[in-house]
Design a protein around this motif. Sequence first.
Motif, PDB file in Angstrom:
ATOM      1  N   ALA A  93       0.834  -1.207   0.000  1.00  0.00           N
ATOM      2  CA  ALA A  93       0.000   0.000   0.000  1.00  0.00           C
ATOM      3  C   ALA A  93       0.867   1.255   0.000  1.00  0.00           C
ATOM      4  CB  ALA A  93      -0.932  -0.005   1.218  1.00  0.00           C
ATOM      5  N   HIS A  94       1.907   1.262   0.803  1.00  0.00           N
ATOM      6  CA  HIS A  94       2.786   2.438   0.834  1.00  0.00           C
ATOM      7  C   HIS A  94       3.631   2.548  -0.436  1.00  0.00           C
ATOM      8  CE1 HIS A  94       1.999   4.204   4.752  1.00  0.00           C
ATOM      9  NE2 HIS A  94       1.770   2.960   5.164  1.00  0.00           N
ATOM     10  N   ALA A  95       3.982   1.413  -1.013  1.00  0.00           N
ATOM     11  CA  ALA A  95       4.708   1.445  -2.284  1.00  0.00           C
ATOM     12  C   ALA A  95       3.851   2.098  -3.370  1.00  0.00           C
ATOM     13  CB  ALA A  95       5.116   0.031  -2.695  1.00  0.00           C
ATOM     14  N   TRP A  96       2.572   1.740  -3.400  1.00  0.00           N
ATOM     15  CA  TRP A  96       1.669   2.355  -4.377  1.00  0.00           C
ATOM     16  C   TRP A  96       1.468   3.835  -4.087  1.00  0.00           C
ATOM     17  CZ3 TRP A  96       0.664   1.187  -9.035  1.00  0.00           C
ATOM     18  CH2 TRP A  96       0.661  -0.137  -9.459  1.00  0.00           C
ATOM     19  N   ALA A  97       1.402   4.194  -2.819  1.00  0.00           N
ATOM     20  CA  ALA A  97       1.278   5.618  -2.470  1.00  0.00           C
ATOM     21  C   ALA A  97       2.510   6.385  -2.944  1.00  0.00           C
ATOM     22  CB  ALA A  97       1.096   5.777  -0.963  1.00  0.00           C
ATOM     23  N   ALA A  98       3.690   5.776  -2.762  1.00  0.00           N
ATOM     24  CA  ALA A  98       4.924   6.419  -3.231  1.00  0.00           C
ATOM     25  C   ALA A  98       4.857   6.643  -4.737  1.00  0.00           C
ATOM     26  CB  ALA A  98       6.135   5.557  -2.878  1.00  0.00           C
ATOM     27  N   PHE A  99       4.430   5.621  -5.452  1.00  0.00           N
ATOM     28  CA  PHE A  99       4.325   5.733  -6.908  1.00  0.00           C
ATOM     29  C   PHE A  99       3.345   6.840  -7.304  1.00  0.00           C
ATOM     30  CE2 PHE A  99       2.539   4.308 -11.021  1.00  0.00           C
ATOM     31  CZ  PHE A  99       3.698   4.397 -11.775  1.00  0.00           C
TER      32      PHE A  99
END
Length: 87
Positions: free
Chosen positions: A48-54
């Motif tokens: 979820a945080h990886a997608w937020a970073a993206f």
Amino acid sequence: MGDDERQARLDEAAQLYDAAARELDRAAGHCRVSADHFRSGEVPRGAAHAWAAFGHVREALDRLELQARDHSKRALLPGDPELLDSD
């Protein structure tokens, strides 16, 4: 172009770069949190945080793309009529 118009354009560009920097700072923060979650085996939270970073990176790219497109309308090549008129 007058000094006031020039300064307004420079201020607008600076604000755009500030906004892109804020987005990239947020992206970096999400990457750090994502890494911590993955280290802890919390895959869904890490993802979820990886997608937020993206998402923040994409926002920054969108802002930078606007600046690039604006610049492309003003950048002149040798032989452009506008360049010949300014001699």
